[in-house]
Write an enzyme that holds these catalytic residues in place. Structure first.
Site, PDB file in Angstrom:
ATOM      1  CG  LEU A 172      -1.551  -1.123   1.348  1.00  0.00           C
ATOM      2  CD1 LEU A 172      -2.666  -1.115   2.246  1.00  0.00           C
ATOM      3  CD2 LEU A 172      -3.106  -1.076  -0.027  1.00  0.00           C
ATOM      4  CG  ASP A 214       2.290  -1.048   4.407  1.00  0.00           C
ATOM      5  OD1 ASP A 214       3.075  -1.822   3.946  1.00  0.00           O
ATOM      6  OD2 ASP A 214       2.121   0.139   2.855  1.00  0.00           O
TER       7      ASP A 214
HETATM    8  N1  LIG Z   1      -2.897   1.099  11.494  1.00  0.00           N
HETATM    9  C1  LIG Z   1      -1.860  -0.365  11.256  1.00  0.00           C
HETATM   10  N2  LIG Z   1      -0.433   0.218  11.228  1.00  0.00           N
HETATM   11  C2  LIG Z   1       0.342  -0.926  10.492  1.00  0.00           C
HETATM   12  C3  LIG Z   1       0.252  -2.184  10.813  1.00  0.00           C
HETATM   13  N3  LIG Z   1       1.241  -2.173  10.609  1.00  0.00           N
HETATM   14  C4  LIG Z   1       1.953  -2.093  10.194  1.00  0.00           C
HETATM   15  N4  LIG Z   1       1.875  -0.287  10.103  1.00  0.00           N
HETATM   16  C5  LIG Z   1       2.452   0.662   9.638  1.00  0.00           C
HETATM   17  O1  LIG Z   1       2.624   1.018   8.385  1.00  0.00           O
HETATM   18  C6  LIG Z   1       3.684   1.406   7.980  1.00  0.00           C
HETATM   19  C7  LIG Z   1       3.906   0.914   6.749  1.00  0.00           C
HETATM   20  O2  LIG Z   1       5.119   1.540   6.181  1.00  0.00           O
HETATM   21  P1  LIG Z   1       6.230   1.646   5.089  1.00  0.00           P
HETATM   22  O3  LIG Z   1       5.613   0.639   3.416  1.00  0.00           O
HETATM   23  O4  LIG Z   1       7.582   1.624   5.495  1.00  0.00           O
HETATM   24  O5  LIG Z   1       5.315   3.178   4.437  1.00  0.00           O
HETATM   25  P2  LIG Z   1       4.577   3.455   3.174  1.00  0.00           P
HETATM   26  O6  LIG Z   1       4.589   5.131   3.989  1.00  0.00           O
HETATM   27  O7  LIG Z   1       3.885   2.826   3.477  1.00  0.00           O
HETATM   28  O8  LIG Z   1       5.432   3.749   2.006  1.00  0.00           O
HETATM   29  P3  LIG Z   1       5.701   3.623   0.879  1.00  0.00           P
HETATM   30  O9  LIG Z   1       5.536   1.951   0.773  1.00  0.00           O
HETATM   31  O10 LIG Z   1       6.836   3.657   0.196  1.00  0.00           O
HETATM   32  O11 LIG Z   1       4.540   3.857  -0.069  1.00  0.00           O
HETATM   33  C8  LIG Z   1       4.200   2.124   9.090  1.00  0.00           C
HETATM   34  O12 LIG Z   1       3.410   2.804   9.522  1.00  0.00           O
HETATM   35  C9  LIG Z   1       3.433   0.775   9.844  1.00  0.00           C
HETATM   36  O13 LIG Z   1       3.904   1.875  11.087  1.00  0.00           O
HETATM   37  C10 LIG Z   1      -1.413  -2.287  10.904  1.00  0.00           C
HETATM   38  O14 LIG Z   1      -1.495  -2.993  11.725  1.00  0.00           O
HETATM   39  N5  LIG Z   1      -2.310  -1.619  11.168  1.00  0.00           N
END
Ligand SMILES: Nc1nc2c(ncn2[C@@H]2O[C@H](COP(=O)(O)OP(=O)(O)OP(=O)(O)O)[C@@H](O)[C@H]2O)c(=O)[nH]1
Length: 287
Positions: A172, A214
């Site tokens: 995502l 994500d």
């Molecule tokens: N709400 C929620 N957030 C989560 C969960 N697991 C991980 N995250 C968050 O998902 C985010 C994923 O970060 P990244 O994939 O590094 O960042 P991004 O903003 O999607 O960046 P790009 O992939 O480069 O677009 C992090 O901020 C995690 O804290 C969850 O179960 N629930």
């Protein structure tokens, strides 16, 4: 005297068959129909023995019933048990005086119901435990633990039976920003919404895994790379239109890879990961 020997022999045969059946069952080597046949033969013998001495049924009935409910699907076990109870009750009225036959019918009915409840509770608990082991608790998607096994299975189908299958890695976009802006609760809702959306647009034999955070992976049996790309383009348009909260829309990047014969799971996942990375970079540059 001769009758006693015959009875003794019958008991030994029943016990030997029971032990053998139990051993085969534990090894998982008996089909449902073989179980059914063995149960029918043993049931008939036990009914015969308990007619000789009604007290015997008090000893074997609960164990026999638990075994039945464990071996057969619940509804089938209920039907067999009901038939069994009717037979026992009928024989009871033929052999015993009315009061004893009534008591025996009521007691056996109670024991049967209790066995059904005990085994159903046990089976439900096992199902819950199995779900916990293979599914992600937040979204209900399959977890990372089951991924390698499933990809290996599909990979074998591709190699052996020349079937086609594709995997799609999904990440995502800007999920961190979404979390920071709207809070983790809304982030969680978006993840759940994303999984239901994918489930809505995929077939029953497609599988969605949450790799963590994500990141997701779709396994699409029967789909070649070209069709997987068409499918993913459709989903990519659908996600922001369906998953928008307070003017923040969910976006996704993807990497498609078709499973090819005799390729290791690691290299397939690596290929899909690389495609995802390229797509993500391209999307960032386009913005
Ligand atoms: N709400 C929620 N957030 C989560 C969960 N697991 C991980 N995250 C968050 O998902 C985010 C994923 O970060 P990244 O994939 O590094 O960042 P991004 O903003 O999607 O960046 P790009 O992939 O480069 O677009 C992090 O901020 C995690 O804290 C969850 O179960 N629930």
């Amino acid at each position: 005297m001769q009758q006693k020997y015959a009875l003794g022999m019958a008991v030994i045969v029943v016990i030997a068959v029971l032990v053998l059946t139990a051993a085969r069952l534990i090894q998982g080597k008996l089909s449902v129909w073989k179980c059914f046949l063995i149960c029918a033969v043993e049931g008939a013998m036990l009914v015969y023995l308990s007619i000789q001495s009604p007290l015997i049924s008090v000893i074997w009935l609960p164990a026999f019933l638990v075994g039945m409910f464990m071996m057969f699907p619940f509804k089938m076990a209920c039907v067999i048990t009901a038939g069994f109870w009717l037979t026992l009750t009928y024989l009871g009225f033929l052999q015993l005086d009315v009061e004893l036959a009534l008591r025996s019918a009521m007691s056996s009915c109670l024991v049967m119901m209790l066995c059904a409840v005990i085994v159903k509770t046990y089976n439900d608990a096992i199902m819950v435990a199995e779900n916990v082991a293979v599914k992600d608790p937040l979204t209900g998607a399959l977890n990372r633990r089951t991924l390698v096994e499933q990809v290996e299975l599909e990979s074998e189908r591709v190699s052996r039976y020349s079937q086609v299958c594709s995997i799609i890695m999904i990440d995502l976009d800007n999920f961190k920003t979404l979390n920071d802006k709207l809070g983790h609760g809304v982030g969680d809702e978006m993840l759940v919404g994303f999984v239901s959306l994918i489930n809505e647009y995929t077939r029953r034999n497609d599988k969605l895994f949450r790799l963590g955070g994500d990141e997701f992976m779709l396994l699409l049996p029967g789909m070649n790379e070209e069709n997987a790309n068409i499918f993913v383009a459709r989903i990519q348009n659908l996600v922001p239109s369906k998953l928008t909260m307070d003017s923040v829309s969910l976006g996704m990047s993807f990497g498609v890879c078709e499973i090819t014969a005799n390729t290791s799971v690691e290299s397939l996942l690596e290929k899909a990961d690389k495609a995802l990375y390229e797509n993500k970079n391209q999307r960032k540059q386009e913005k």
